[in-house]
Motif scaffolding. Structure first.
Motif, PDB file in Angstrom:
ATOM      1  N   GLU A  31      -9.397  -3.625  -1.619  1.00 60.26           N
ATOM      2  CA  GLU A  31      -9.919  -2.374  -1.044  1.00 60.26           C
ATOM      3  C   GLU A  31      -9.631  -2.298   0.449  1.00 60.26           C
ATOM      4  O   GLU A  31      -9.569  -3.304   1.145  1.00 60.26           O
ATOM      5  N   HIS A 181      -0.332  -0.851   2.474  1.00 56.87           N
ATOM      6  CA  HIS A 181      -1.493  -1.339   1.715  1.00 56.87           C
ATOM      7  C   HIS A 181      -1.319  -1.070   0.223  1.00 56.87           C
ATOM      8  O   HIS A 181      -1.701  -1.888  -0.618  1.00 56.87           O
ATOM      9  N   SER A 182      -0.730   0.080  -0.108  1.00 58.20           N
ATOM     10  CA  SER A 182      -0.490   0.389  -1.524  1.00 58.20           C
ATOM     11  C   SER A 182       0.463  -0.622  -2.157  1.00 58.20           C
ATOM     12  O   SER A 182       0.324  -0.970  -3.333  1.00 58.20           O
ATOM     13  N   GLU A 185      -1.626  -4.370  -1.660  1.00 63.01           N
ATOM     14  CA  GLU A 185      -2.948  -4.398  -2.306  1.00 63.01           C
ATOM     15  C   GLU A 185      -3.798  -5.575  -1.818  1.00 63.01           C
ATOM     16  O   GLU A 185      -4.507  -6.213  -2.587  1.00 63.01           O
ATOM     17  N   THR A 187      -6.895  -6.998   0.428  1.00 61.45           N
ATOM     18  CA  THR A 187      -8.170  -6.559   0.978  1.00 61.45           C
ATOM     19  C   THR A 187      -8.039  -6.383   2.492  1.00 61.45           C
ATOM     20  O   THR A 187      -7.534  -7.265   3.186  1.00 61.45           O
ATOM     21  N   ASP A 203     -10.249   3.605   1.916  1.00 61.15           N
ATOM     22  CA  ASP A 203     -10.785   3.880   0.576  1.00 61.15           C
ATOM     23  C   ASP A 203     -12.264   4.223   0.713  1.00 61.15           C
ATOM     24  O   ASP A 203     -12.783   5.110   0.048  1.00 61.15           O
ATOM     25  N   ARG A 204     -12.928   3.471   1.596  1.00 64.07           N
ATOM     26  CA  ARG A 204     -14.305   3.771   1.974  1.00 64.07           C
ATOM     27  C   ARG A 204     -14.443   3.628   3.486  1.00 64.07           C
ATOM     28  O   ARG A 204     -13.705   2.873   4.120  1.00 64.07           O
ATOM     29  N   THR A 218     -16.915   6.968   0.290  1.00 69.34           N
ATOM     30  CA  THR A 218     -15.555   7.492   0.397  1.00 69.34           C
ATOM     31  C   THR A 218     -15.517   8.526   1.520  1.00 69.34           C
ATOM     32  O   THR A 218     -16.553   9.117   1.872  1.00 69.34           O
TER      33      THR A 218
END
Length: 391
Positions: A31, A181-182, A185, A187, A203-204, A218
């Motif tokens: 995340e 980041h995609s 992946e 953290t 993401d948050r 979010t």
């Protein structure tokens, strides 16, 4: 698994200053969570505690299910990207990226493969022989990211990594970090002072104020459903407008009155009945306004007559600044937000300033007297005593 759990964490410095209190954040594996808040709110302190660069006074921090309170930074399997890049000026790009791998005594062939692979991903493979002084700000940032990537850590920790870049390059690097980041992946815990950066990348988003977590959710949920005046005022650009409004609740509808403006709403929360015949703080996002020429009467049930003080035409958006002769909302939360922007709450005077975003096709001039419509479905309501949202 690179999940990070921050449980009831607090920080008190030796002189008694409390920087953080009872912070609880669970970051899932893979995340991207952004810490955002005003200067001095404790977000960088929290990041440094996760990294092991600051001692933990209270609570517990775990990385990949391992409690790291007493674990040295080098043993936490994290990679940190700093605001000032922290590159070794006497080393080439290749050596900067390879440095941590050499310390781990990895085979030369493996180091070369990792560095070249990361450089290709970041599109800096043609810069490996250069020194940092020969690079642009964006290129140096890519090198700093590459140095973190080659380690293949459990988590990335980033402390305002884009703040030294110009506005155009920041937008570009935001997109590139998102794409990176995609791909990876990994953290990521990311600190920024820029709430636009937070909203576009995370993401948050975790909003921190004076060392306390205000809300984590979010970007969409935080924008649409802020839990208090501080979050509502800090998140959003331009910022939310605030005004004191009197409430008149009946079975069918709620009437909101401020100055000479009345808004009739069937969307108001039922709990407003507890504030009937009282004054609340009404929050109005700029996009809740519209030029009455373009407003649908079924949706926009409020009207406000204004004199255009300032007109900003940005092509895709048009912003109108105007003032109303009603006392401005002055709370501690709003005072902190203004102070973070270099403004003094006492400068608000006796008038309330508003910013409206309207249809860019509107033909309006500065100084013109016009009617704006208000969409009650986009209003926010706050308890004037606690600052909490009325939902």
């Amino acid at each position: 698994m690179g999940a990070i759990n921050i449980t009831e964490v607090g920080k008190i410095y030796p002189n008694g200053t409390r920087a953080l209190e009872d912070v609880n954040i669970e970051i899932n594996d893979g995340e991207f969570v952004v810490l955002v808040g005003p200067s001095g709110c404790g977000k960088t302190t929290l990041l440094r505690m996760v990294a092991g660069l600051e001692d933990i006074t209270e609570g517990e921090i775990s990385i990949a299910d391992k409690v790291v309170n007493d674990v040295a930074p080098k043993d936490r399997d994290i990679a940190m990207v700093f605001q000032n890049y922290a590159l070794y000026p006497h080393m080439s790009v290749y050596d900067n990226m390879a440095f941590s791998l050499k310390l781990r005594k990895l085979p030369k062939s493996e180091i070369e493969a990792k560095v070249k692979d990361a450089a290709k991903t970041l599109e800096i493979d043609e810069l490996l022989d250069r020194k940092p002084k020969a690079l642009s700000g964006g290129q140096r940032q890519r090198v700093a990211m590459g140095r973190a990537i080659v380690r293949n850590p459990q988590a990335f920790l980033m402390d305002e990594p884009l703040s030294n870049l110009d506005a155009k390059l920041r937008v570009q690097m935001r997109a590139e970090l998102g794409e990176l980041h995609s791909q990876l992946e990994t953290t990521t815990l990311y600190v920024t002072h820029d709430q636009v950066e937070a909203m576009t990348m995370g993401d948050r988003v975790a909003v921190i104020r004076k060392g306390e977590l205000q809300q984590i959710d979010t970007p969409r949920e935080i924008y649409l459903y802020p839990k208090n005046i501080f979050v509502a005022g800090f998140i959003g650009s331009p910022a939310m407008n605030f005004v004191y409004a009197n409430i008149d609740v009946s079975e069918k509808e709620t009437k909101l009155l401020f100055g000479d403006t009345e808004i009739v709403s069937s969307h108001a929360p039922k709990s407003l009945v507890d504030f009937n015949d009282q004054k609340i703080v009404l929050g109005i996002r700029p996009e809740a306004f519209e030029d009455s020429v373009y407003a649908n009467d079924n949706e926009f049930t409020g009207r406000i007559n204004i004199d255009v003080s300032l007109l900003e035409q940005l092509g895709s958006d048009t912003y109108i600044h105007f003032y109303k002769d009603i006392p401005p909302v002055q709370t501690k939360a709003i005072e902190e937000i203004l102070a973070d922007e270099g403004e003094d709450i006492s400068a608000l005077g006796t008038e309330t300033k508003f910013i409206a975003r309207i249809n860019p096709n509107a033909t309006i001039e500065e100084g013109q007297n016009i009617n704006l419509a208000i969409d009650p479905s986009k209003l926010h309501y706050f308890d004037p005593d606690t600052g909490l949202a009325i939902v």
